[in-house]
Design an enzyme around this catalytic site. Sequence first.
Site, mmCIF file in Angstrom:
data_model
loop_
_atom_site.group_PDB
_atom_site.id
_atom_site.type_symbol
_atom_site.label_atom_id
_atom_site.label_comp_id
_atom_site.label_asym_id
_atom_site.label_seq_id
_atom_site.Cartn_x
_atom_site.Cartn_y
_atom_site.Cartn_z
ATOM 1 N N ALA A 168 -5.511 2.636 -5.343
ATOM 2 C CA ALA A 168 -4.594 2.087 -4.343
ATOM 3 C C ALA A 168 -3.151 2.192 -4.815
ATOM 4 C CB ALA A 168 -4.941 0.623 -4.038
ATOM 5 N N ASP A 169 -2.920 1.957 -6.103
ATOM 6 C CA ASP A 169 -1.578 2.116 -6.664
ATOM 7 C C ASP A 169 -1.122 3.576 -6.585
ATOM 8 O OD1 ASP A 169 -0.873 -0.493 -7.374
ATOM 9 O OD2 ASP A 169 -1.917 -0.376 -9.278
ATOM 10 N N ILE A 170 -2.005 4.488 -6.965
ATOM 11 C CA ILE A 170 -1.646 5.898 -6.983
ATOM 12 C C ILE A 170 -1.345 6.399 -5.570
ATOM 13 C CG2 ILE A 170 -2.498 8.222 -7.452
ATOM 14 C CD1 ILE A 170 -1.671 6.569 -9.913
#
Length: 395
Positions: A168-170
């Site tokens: 999700a961060d990436i």
Amino acid sequence: MNGALEGVRIIDVSRVLAGPFCSMILGDLGADVIKIEHHESGDETRGWGPPFAEGESAYYLCANRNKQSMTLNLKSEEGKEIFRKLVASGDIVIQNFKTGTLGKLGLGYEDLKEINPKLIMASITGFGLTGPYKDLPGYDYIIQAMSGLMSITGEKDGSPVKVGVAIADILTGLYTCIGILSALHHRDKLGEGQEIDISLMDCQVSSLVNVASNYLFSGLTPERMGNQHPNIVPYQTFGTSDGELVVAVGNDDQFRRFSTVIGRPDLAEQEQFKHNEKRLQNKEELIPIIEDSLRGKTKKEWKRLFDDAGIPNGPINDIAEMFEDPQIIARGMLVSMEHPTIEDLKVTGSPLNLSKTPVTMRKHPPLYGEHTDSILAEIGYSPDQISKFKENKII
């Protein structure tokens, strides 16, 4: 020319992964990135280890090359003034504080655009700047759970499982890059900046693509399928005599060739397997047949046969095997960088291959506050002023 974004200055006050990953990509493309860190503790990921290399965490090193680091106390009036000076000379601010935090400090987008009307601010939050969850903290793991991603990840009869990296961060970092580049194009045409409101939750929901679409069209809640595909058969892992590999048969023509290679050309002629829709309906009968056929050869033997027949396939590599793969080496996805304290620093390369403005690895991931003095001098502060900032814990 250092890259496509040469001359673009980014003031990055984000921490951890989504924001730093975004600013690293932009830095790879030639942007001048100033990473502003807390004056006492720095980016949290500096302490996220082991492993460490000469005091630098592997986590921090993965997302912070091509940047300068300066420390700053944004709660002090002097620190705010320094930040405003940086913004006045910059193009983009990337921040991932909780919703409203910078606004309370008088450093929100509405405040900063008075200083720099062309400013682009990318505000990354867990759930966005609006909505009932806007004030909640958002971490990758929580987003994977709430977005539905974990509900479709894992074995059919097992528990929900998170993806092995902070996906999700990436994804949010990548979406933020897209938003920033779009805003830069808009600014080039009309001369005005804007704020980009981007959330981990929105990005993860968007990435559900066909799985979300399957639900919207059928009304059936998708379930975990392990390594199988919800719409294509055979498209999964299979065991061989010495391990597992993935076979991804994407159409009926490939299935005919696949059936011939495994010694069962009759499968492609049987009505219940001839077309993908039928294979999907009858996969409980088909999959065991394929499994039996593949047990007689090794991964390498099947890969050679499938490659020769044009059947998409690949062994399940571990990370060490991946970095030893000749394709990874040939594509420059393993890079060595010079570093002031780490001998032969190795980082993953960039997948962006631009023919006219290639990415460059110009700067090592900076040491904590490594460039504070030089950045302050650049925007007009004297050595005496910088010394006083240190005494007063402004930097």
